[in-house]
Motif scaffolding. Structure first.
Motif, PDB file in Angstrom:
ATOM      1  N   THR A   1      71.548 -56.376  38.082  1.00  0.00           N
ATOM      2  CA  THR A   1      70.590 -55.871  37.307  1.00  0.00           C
ATOM      3  C   THR A   1      69.213 -56.779  37.562  1.00  0.00           C
ATOM      4  O   THR A   1      68.244 -56.434  37.374  1.00  0.00           O
ATOM      5  CB  THR A   1      70.959 -55.995  35.854  1.00  0.00           C
ATOM      6  OG1 THR A   1      71.256 -57.313  35.728  1.00  0.00           O
ATOM      7  CG2 THR A   1      71.950 -54.990  35.308  1.00  0.00           C
ATOM      8  N   GLY A   2      69.492 -58.024  38.249  1.00  0.00           N
ATOM      9  CA  GLY A   2      68.492 -59.102  38.032  1.00  0.00           C
ATOM     10  C   GLY A   2      68.434 -59.715  36.530  1.00  0.00           C
ATOM     11  O   GLY A   2      69.305 -59.088  35.668  1.00  0.00           O
ATOM     12  N   VAL A   3      67.570 -60.601  36.396  1.00  0.00           N
ATOM     13  CA  VAL A   3      67.641 -61.259  34.893  1.00  0.00           C
ATOM     14  C   VAL A   3      66.916 -60.097  34.343  1.00  0.00           C
ATOM     15  O   VAL A   3      65.909 -59.727  34.418  1.00  0.00           O
ATOM     16  CB  VAL A   3      66.840 -62.459  34.916  1.00  0.00           C
ATOM     17  CG1 VAL A   3      66.847 -63.274  33.750  1.00  0.00           C
ATOM     18  CG2 VAL A   3      67.349 -63.457  35.881  1.00  0.00           C
ATOM     19  N   ILE A   4      67.529 -59.900  33.061  1.00  0.00           N
ATOM     20  CA  ILE A   4      67.068 -58.768  32.097  1.00  0.00           C
ATOM     21  C   ILE A   4      66.979 -59.309  30.835  1.00  0.00           C
ATOM     22  O   ILE A   4      68.007 -59.913  30.378  1.00  0.00           O
ATOM     23  CB  ILE A   4      67.678 -57.303  32.030  1.00  0.00           C
ATOM     24  CG1 ILE A   4      69.115 -57.402  32.128  1.00  0.00           C
ATOM     25  CG2 ILE A   4      67.635 -56.904  33.636  1.00  0.00           C
ATOM     26  CD1 ILE A   4      69.791 -56.226  32.061  1.00  0.00           C
ATOM     27  N   GLY A   5      66.293 -58.615  29.704  1.00  0.00           N
ATOM     28  CA  GLY A   5      66.441 -58.718  28.446  1.00  0.00           C
ATOM     29  C   GLY A   5      65.945 -59.903  27.721  1.00  0.00           C
ATOM     30  O   GLY A   5      65.970 -61.113  28.332  1.00  0.00           O
ATOM     31  N   LYS A   6      65.418 -59.874  26.511  1.00  0.00           N
ATOM     32  CA  LYS A   6      64.761 -61.014  25.720  1.00  0.00           C
ATOM     33  C   LYS A   6      64.848 -60.698  24.390  1.00  0.00           C
ATOM     34  O   LYS A   6      64.263 -60.781  23.357  1.00  0.00           O
ATOM     35  CB  LYS A   6      63.522 -61.268  25.748  1.00  0.00           C
ATOM     36  CG  LYS A   6      62.919 -61.860  27.294  1.00  0.00           C
ATOM     37  CD  LYS A   6      61.556 -62.038  27.210  1.00  0.00           C
ATOM     38  CE  LYS A   6      61.345 -62.692  28.731  1.00  0.00           C
ATOM     39  NZ  LYS A   6      59.646 -63.124  28.974  1.00  0.00           N
ATOM     40  N   ASP A   7      66.414 -60.062  23.974  1.00  0.00           N
ATOM     41  CA  ASP A   7      66.573 -59.373  22.711  1.00  0.00           C
ATOM     42  C   ASP A   7      66.940 -60.350  21.823  1.00  0.00           C
ATOM     43  O   ASP A   7      66.613 -60.127  20.248  1.00  0.00           O
ATOM     44  CB  ASP A   7      67.746 -58.237  22.843  1.00  0.00           C
ATOM     45  CG  ASP A   7      67.131 -56.822  23.557  1.00  0.00           C
ATOM     46  OD1 ASP A   7      65.775 -56.959  24.036  1.00  0.00           O
ATOM     47  OD2 ASP A   7      67.990 -55.946  23.870  1.00  0.00           O
ATOM     48  N   ASN A   8      67.481 -61.462  22.012  1.00  0.00           N
ATOM     49  CA  ASN A   8      68.239 -62.482  21.088  1.00  0.00           C
ATOM     50  C   ASN A   8      69.142 -61.868  20.020  1.00  0.00           C
ATOM     51  O   ASN A   8      69.216 -62.462  19.003  1.00  0.00           O
ATOM     52  CB  ASN A   8      66.995 -63.234  20.641  1.00  0.00           C
ATOM     53  CG  ASN A   8      67.425 -64.778  20.506  1.00  0.00           C
ATOM     54  OD1 ASN A   8      68.229 -65.293  20.952  1.00  0.00           O
ATOM     55  ND2 ASN A   8      66.761 -65.272  19.528  1.00  0.00           N
ATOM     56  N   THR A   9      69.678 -60.662  20.440  1.00  0.00           N
ATOM     57  CA  THR A   9      70.525 -60.147  19.485  1.00  0.00           C
ATOM     58  C   THR A   9      71.835 -60.852  19.023  1.00  0.00           C
ATOM     59  O   THR A   9      72.154 -60.585  17.981  1.00  0.00           O
ATOM     60  CB  THR A   9      71.039 -58.695  20.101  1.00  0.00           C
ATOM     61  OG1 THR A   9      69.975 -57.876  20.583  1.00  0.00           O
ATOM     62  CG2 THR A   9      72.007 -57.955  18.948  1.00  0.00           C
TER      63      THR A   9
END
Length: 314
Positions: free
Chosen positions: A229-237
């Motif tokens: 995916t490569g680096v993804i997401g900044k959700d901090n869920t």
């Protein structure tokens, strides 16, 4: 929906349907400046949206139980007192071949997976014996306690995702208080492998936070991996004790030459672990499905909502 599930169209019971600023399918997730107006379809797939602010919108939808996002192709212009009927809509979720196996429920949440008991020192009594048990503090650290030396291994046909699939693929905390990435395994059997065909792996994520998902088949050290995916997401869920963030869907072709008749292993690696917030690098799965090679027979679509919406601004 494809013929592998039903020959007939299925009403979009409980579909989430909304008007949001124009964009690609699923773009409503990242919109933070425009107005959005949402509702849910009834058991027959009908819905209406009222009291909408004037402007231009796209109509978006997604249906619990099915992967992917729907977007109505034409823009919808809302003016004062208007009453719009977009007619019957048909959504065809991604599908190439029959389901060989699946893990989870495609509902954009990881709530159906195994959520461990909290550390006794951090118990929040409000969430003891509560459906939202994932809201207990520090659950990410329980992974290293449950899997101190070897990562999660899930066996199709034997394992139960409600008991054996940890709700988040997080890093493992080591004895020196550093962290390391993790590699989960899904073991499955194939009775027949047509070497000229292509299998399809569907992976939907419920959330990701500064994470990378690498996919390998039968070789945990394959370089490069079959897919990343490569680096993804900044959700901090994970830190915020949630169970979903932004939705991600990936469809990965697996050449049959990578598979064998008999035992196979799918490796899911999240390697990122080298920042001050390494404990919170990770992702939550929504649903995983392996499809066999497609047949020559045609497919049909899913009817998520038969619409008489009365999209009016009163």
């Amino acid at each position: 929906m494809s013929r592998y599930v039903s020959e007939d169209c299925i009403p979009g019971k409980g579909a989430y349907v909304g008007l949001a600023p124009p964009g690609d399918a699923g773009s409503f997730q990242r919109d933070c400046k425009g107005y959005q107006f949402w509702t849910r379809a009834d058991e027959h797939g009908y819905y209406s949206i009222k009291n909408i602010r004037e402007g231009q919108y796209n109509l978006y939808a997604w249906v619990p139980g099915f992967i992917g996002d729907y977007r109505y192709d034409a823009a919808i212009n809302i003016t004062a007192g208007c009453d719009s009927d977009v007619g019957e809509l048909v959504y065809e979720p991604p599908r190439d071949g029959p389901t060989l196996w699946e893990i989870g429920i495609p509902d954009r949440s990881a709530a159906e997976f195994y959520v461990p008991d909290p550390n006794p020192n951090y118990i929040n009594k409000l969430y003891v014996n509560h459906p939202d048990r994932f809201r207990q503090y520090g659950l990410w650290e329980r992974y290293a306690e449950l899997y101190p030396d070897q990562d999660l291994i899930y066996t199709i046909g034997t394992s139960d995702y409600a008991k054996d699939w940890f709700f988040a693929q997080v890093t493992r905390k080591k004895d020196d208080d550093t962290y390391e990435g993790t590699t989960w395994q899904i073991k499955f059997q194939l009775d027949n492998v047509n070497k000229s065909g292509t299998f399809k792996l569907r992976i939907s994520l419920a959330t990701a936070n500064i994470a990378e998902l690498q996919i390998r088949i039968n070789d945990p050290k394959a370089d490069p991996p079959l897919f990343t995916t490569g680096v993804i997401g900044k959700d901090n869920t994970i830190l915020r004790h949630g169970i979903h963030g932004l939705y991600w869907l990936y469809s990965i072709g697996i050449p049959a030459t990578l598979l064998v008749q008999g035992n196979n292993t799918l490796f899911l690696t999240q390697p990122i672990s080298n920042s001050p917030l390494a404990a919170f690098h990770g992702l939550m799965y929504d649903y995983i499905r392996l499809e066999g090679p497609p047949s020559s027979t045609s497919t049909r679509g899913v009817k998520p909502a038969t619409i008489a919406p009365n999209t009016s601004l009163d």
